[in-house]
Scaffold this active site. Structure first.
Site, mmCIF file in Angstrom:
data_model
loop_
_atom_site.group_PDB
_atom_site.id
_atom_site.type_symbol
_atom_site.label_atom_id
_atom_site.label_comp_id
_atom_site.label_asym_id
_atom_site.label_seq_id
_atom_site.Cartn_x
_atom_site.Cartn_y
_atom_site.Cartn_z
ATOM 1 N N HIS A 1 -1.855 4.542 9.830
ATOM 2 C CA HIS A 1 -0.495 4.988 10.128
ATOM 3 C C HIS A 1 -0.563 6.295 10.924
ATOM 4 C CE1 HIS A 1 -0.274 2.447 6.517
ATOM 5 N NE2 HIS A 1 0.981 2.202 6.797
ATOM 6 N N GLU B 1 3.833 -5.651 8.636
ATOM 7 C CA GLU B 1 2.521 -5.416 8.006
ATOM 8 C C GLU B 1 1.989 -6.684 7.334
ATOM 9 O OE1 GLU B 1 2.687 -0.625 6.960
ATOM 10 O OE2 GLU B 1 3.020 -2.033 5.331
ATOM 11 N N HIS C 1 0.830 -1.224 0.000
ATOM 12 C CA HIS C 1 0.000 0.000 0.000
ATOM 13 C C HIS C 1 0.862 1.271 0.000
ATOM 14 C CE1 HIS C 1 -0.053 -0.517 4.668
ATOM 15 N NE2 HIS C 1 1.004 0.171 4.293
ATOM 16 N N HIS D 1 10.130 -4.141 4.172
ATOM 17 C CA HIS D 1 10.597 -2.746 4.156
ATOM 18 C C HIS D 1 10.902 -2.247 5.564
ATOM 19 C CE1 HIS D 1 6.203 -2.151 4.575
ATOM 20 N NE2 HIS D 1 6.284 -0.845 4.653
HETATM 21 C C1 DHB Z 1 6.214 3.288 2.540
HETATM 22 C C2 DHB Z 1 5.598 2.045 2.693
HETATM 23 C C3 DHB Z 1 4.548 1.874 3.597
HETATM 24 O O1 DHB Z 1 3.925 0.685 3.823
HETATM 25 C C4 DHB Z 1 4.086 2.954 4.306
HETATM 26 O O2 DHB Z 1 3.023 2.764 5.107
HETATM 27 C C5 DHB Z 1 4.691 4.201 4.173
HETATM 28 C C6 DHB Z 1 5.742 4.356 3.283
HETATM 29 C C7 DHB Z 1 7.306 3.504 1.584
HETATM 30 O O3 DHB Z 1 7.918 2.541 1.119
HETATM 31 O O4 DHB Z 1 7.593 4.648 1.242
HETATM 32 FE FE FE Z 2 2.433 0.905 5.641
#
Ligand code: DHB
Ligand code: FE
Length: 280
Positions: free
Chosen positions: A59, A240, A12, A193
């Site tokens: 978030h 996540e 997302h 990530h």
């Molecule tokens: C990014 C990815 C995410 O899941 C998020 O909530 C905010 C930023 C990103 O990779 O920039």
């Molecule tokens: Fe996220």
């Protein structure tokens, strides 16, 4: 009766919302990412689901350190896109399905899941970006949405196994709703990530692809991955992915894969996307 016909999983990443809103999806950086959603866009247009139970995380837009619900279900009539610092995204309001949502809330609570019930909240990129990926830029979203928010931001977050069990309970809840509704369950977030600290930018394509493999078929091994493995192998925000296991649990014992897409890089993450259907 209502039935769960399919499950969709997708990252997302907020940057993809910006790409859609600013007409940049055809740019060289974004094209390979969006190309992987073309199949799903036509498939969704043909499937015409009535309702999506959309599992996502907030978030710090609707919730903050003042209140941290582990599992929350949206029972409201409508939800506005949240202002995440640059103004709300120019996307339609999200329209709920209060009758089914209250039924699911009742069924889950009587099934021993202590859900938080939300009647009013704004929804952030965790929910609106997946809608943009699957439906583009319509004047109104073509489906009703039941937001199901999971705390994956502040420790302690729920285990993968608890998420899988919640998915199974959502399946029982949907299947006991008397109206004839085509319901999909979506799991969003991921893949590997980490957004901050010395390991920022961490991506683990091998691990991600093993996770995608594990979503397909009849193995339930993914539900036993401990938090520490997500953190070590996929970075702090890789957690996540436990939200995908709610969708997986809702599809029953065995799944068939209809579509799969994986691409690196996308902002700070790897993009992952799956379309699954129950296989029995
Ligand atoms: C990014 C990815 C995410 O899941 C998020 O909530 C905010 C930023 C990103 O990779 O920039
Ligand atoms: Fe996220």
């Amino acid at each position: 009766m209502a039935r769960i016909t399919a499950g969709v999983a997708t990252s997302h990443v907020p940057l993809l919302g910006v790409a859609v809103d600013q007409g940049k999806t055809g740019d060289a950086y974004f094209k390979p990412i969006f190309d992987g959603y073309e199949w799903t866009k036509s498939w969704e247009a043909a499937q015409k689901p009535d309702v999506i139970v959309l599992v996502y995380n907030d978030h710090a837009s609707a919730f903050d350190m003042k209140i941290i619900p582990t599992f929350a279900i949206g029972c409201g009539e409508r939800y506005k896109p949240a202002d995440e610092g640059w103004g709300p995204r120019p996307v339609p309001d999200v329209i709920g399905h209060p009758d089914l949502a209250w039924h699911i809330a009742q069924s889950l609570i009587l099934d021993d899941f202590d859900m938080t019930i939300i009647n009013e909240m704004d929804v952030d990129h965790g929910l609106t970006v997946p809608l943009s990926m699957m439906f583009g830029q319509p004047a109104a979203w073509p489906v009703k949405i039941i937001p199901l928010a999971v705390n994956v931001v502040t420790y302690p977050v729920p285990s993968g196994n608890r998420c899988w069990l919640l998915g199974e309970a959502i399946r029982r809840a949907v299947q006991s709703f008397p109206d004839d509704l085509n319901v999909q369950v979506w799991g969003t977030g991921g893949m590997s990530h980490q957004l901050q600290g010395p390991r920022a930018g961490l991506i683990n394509a091998e691990w991600d692809n093993r996770f995608l493999d594990g979503m397909i078929g009849e193995s339930d091994a993914l539900r036993r991955i401990p938090h520490i493995e997500y953190l070590r192998e996929t970075g702090s925000e890789g957690i996540e992915m436990v939200m995908w296991l709610i969708m997986r649990g809702a599809l029953g014992r065995k799944t068939r894969c209809l579509h799969r897409h994986y691409h690196v890089p996308c902002s700070n993450t790897a993009i992952g996307h799956l379309v699954l259907e129950p296989a029995e």
